[in-house]
Design an enzyme around this catalytic site. Structure first.
Site, PDB file in Angstrom:
ATOM      1  N   LYS A 240       0.818  -1.217   0.000  1.00 35.56           N
ATOM      2  CA  LYS A 240       0.000   0.000   0.000  1.00 35.56           C
ATOM      3  C   LYS A 240       0.851   1.265   0.000  1.00 35.56           C
ATOM      4  O   LYS A 240       0.419   2.299  -0.509  1.00 35.56           O
ATOM      5  CB  LYS A 240      -0.925  -0.008   1.218  1.00 35.56           C
ATOM      6  CG  LYS A 240      -2.068  -1.010   1.126  1.00 35.56           C
ATOM      7  CD  LYS A 240      -2.970  -0.913   2.343  1.00 35.56           C
ATOM      8  CE  LYS A 240      -4.122  -1.896   2.251  1.00 35.56           C
ATOM      9  NZ  LYS A 240      -4.999  -1.838   3.441  1.00 35.56           N
ATOM     10  N   ARG A 241       2.041   1.192   0.578  1.00 36.91           N
ATOM     11  CA  ARG A 241       2.850   2.412   0.625  1.00 36.91           C
ATOM     12  C   ARG A 241       3.347   2.836  -0.756  1.00 36.91           C
ATOM     13  O   ARG A 241       3.801   3.968  -0.934  1.00 36.91           O
ATOM     14  CB  ARG A 241       4.021   2.224   1.585  1.00 36.91           C
ATOM     15  CG  ARG A 241       5.047   1.191   1.168  1.00 36.91           C
ATOM     16  CD  ARG A 241       6.023   0.937   2.312  1.00 36.91           C
ATOM     17  NE  ARG A 241       6.957  -0.121   2.014  1.00 36.91           N
ATOM     18  CZ  ARG A 241       8.117   0.051   1.408  1.00 36.91           C
ATOM     19  NH1 ARG A 241       8.474   1.257   1.014  1.00 36.91           N
ATOM     20  NH2 ARG A 241       8.915  -0.977   1.191  1.00 36.91           N
TER      21      ARG A 241
END
Length: 471
Positions: A240-241
């Site tokens: 997700k980052r």
């Protein structure tokens, strides 16, 4: 190769990840190319993590990218008796045994082995006990081969050799009666006659555990292929980052499914220097020989570029469909009920060269809905001034004198008027643009007028004049 059967088997513990979509896509392309069968199987035996919402997210994601399945979706939780039956069959053949070791005992032995620098694998102490009447909390373990090698002729990685001496006797049936992943997946692949198991290379180490189970059950071993993972720009595993990883998030961000599919297939596969492919071209040209062995790096900018190319080249009617819910979400539902589909197509044609995503397109088309327009404060302050109001008034009067709207005729009238007034085009074009759209940037001025139509063009020009005279 006329009987190819492949599967995509996600675990429903969250959204459908783009890495999973790429795995499904490669399987789907291979099945379609070989006139084979593509099976969807939901591996939901992990009850602590599996949810119905996740199953729906998987099905929705598969449908959005157009990966239709021929059989399924099957759910492992509906096949529990099948797994137990085959597990007991292995026990009856002497290929499995009951283990009565407690979880805390196993954990203590694992820590002790690690402290001594040994492998933390199960030490096999229940293997020779011959337990036939197990207590309720016993687990069933498979007798893994202790000698020799397991050799995998991998479709992507080539020959991979595993030493059987490092394998432990894995649990195939937990004490609660649920099968473990490595066992249930073998039973399913065998009974579904899967010919090729293609999955992420994080499963590569599971393969030498699974191959002996196929053999012990008396089933043919399928061909295996392990796809390198997708990395972020920092070469770490995609997460997700690095941005959105859910396939449906890309729909919500305004990406077209065709663009996402095209990008994902190129993320680890190539056919010469070709970048853009139709779905049929992908089916015809796909081959495992051109799947790269190394990890692929996800590039959001490249995906956005590809999406922009698809927006520009797709039939405008094809763009209207996914655009509608985004327009609704932006509060334009009432306005949509007052316009025709033909007008929406015209609107898409007007702005598609400027929009990289459908979300950007929503922003570009917003000024064309409704009678009046909302002005950008800075744009109106700079261009709708008292100094320009008289010229705007005279231009509008000239337009009003033309009873029928004709883009070519209005453009000619505009140019003549500018010449008569001794003005430069930009001196009047920008105030007109702001009056019509509320902004300083738009497509061609007369294309804008054509989409707005005669009445709204004149109305907005008059409102612009009023605004100019008020400042």
């Amino acid at each position: 190769m006329n009987h190819v059967r492949v599967r995509f088997a996600p675990s429903p513990s969250g959204y459908l990840h783009i890495g999973g979509v790429r795995t499904a896509l490669f399987n789907w392309l291979f099945a379609r190319q070989q006139q084979g069968v593509f099976i969807l199987r939901i591996e939901d035996t992990d009850q602590s993590r599996s949810t119905d919402d996740s199953i729906k997210a998987i099905l929705d994601g598969m449908k959005w990218v157009g990966l239709d399945w021929d059989e399924g979706p099957f759910r492992q939780t509906e096949r529990m008796n099948i797994y137990r039956e085959h597990a007991i069959a292995l026990f009856n053949k002497g290929d499995a045994y009951w283990c009565v070791c407690k979880a805390e005992e196993l954990e203590a032995r694992r820590r002790e082995a690690e402290q001594k620098g040994l492998s933390p694998r199960y030490d096999g102490r229940c293997r020779s006990l011959g337990i036939t009447s197990p207590p309720a909390d016993a687990a069933l373990r498979f007798k893994a081969p202790q000698e020799g090698q397991t050799v995998i002729d991998d479709l992507i990685k080539g020959t991979v050799v595993f030493d059987n001496g490092v394998l432990d006797d894995l649990i195939i049936l937990r004490s609660n009666g649920y099968p473990t992943y490595n066992f249930s997946v073998v039973v399913d692949d065998a009974l579904m006659n899967i010919t090729h198991v293609v999955r992420g290379d994080d499963h590569l180490t599971n393969t030498p555990r699974q191959v002996p189970i196929f053999s012990a059950l008396g089933f043919p071993v399928p061909r295996f292929g392990h796809l390198p993972m997708i990395l972020g720009s920092d070469k770490a595993r995609l997460s997700k980052r690095h941005g959105a990883t859910s396939i449906m998030a890309y729909r919500d961000m305004g990406y077209l499914p065709e663009a996402v599919v095209n990008y994902l297939v190129r993320l680890g596969w190539s056919h010469g220097d070709q970048e853009m492919f139709t779905r049929q071209e992908l089916i015809e040209k796909f081959s495992w020989d051109h799947v790269q062995k190394s990890a692929a790096v996800f590039n959001p900018e490249k995906l956005t570029w590809m999406n922009a190319e698809y927006i520009k080249s797709s039939p405008p009617d094809h763009i209207v469909e996914p655009l509608l819910p985004l327009l609704e979400a932006e509060g334009l539902g009432n306005e949509l009920r007052n316009v025709s589909r033909e007008w929406l197509i015209q609107l898409v044609l007007l702005v598609r060269e400027r929009a990289k995503t459908l979300v950007e397109m929503v922003d570009w088309v917003r000024p064309y809905f409704g009678l009046e327009v909302s002005y950008n404060k800075e744009a109106a302050g700079k261009f709708l001034t008292p100094a320009i109001s008289d010229a705007l008034d005279k231009l509008t009067a000239r337009f009003e004198a033309v009873s029928v709207f004709d883009k070519v005729q209005w453009e000619e009238s505009f140019k003549q008027f500018v010449a008569e007034q001794g003005m430069k085009m930009g001196q009047l074009a920008q105030p007109v643009r702001v009056a019509l759209t509320g902004r300083t940037a738009s497509p061609g001025l007369f294309e804008v007028m054509e989409v707005l139509g005669r009445e709204r063009t004149l109305l907005r020009l008059r409102k612009g004049i009023d605004r100019a005279r008020q400042t």
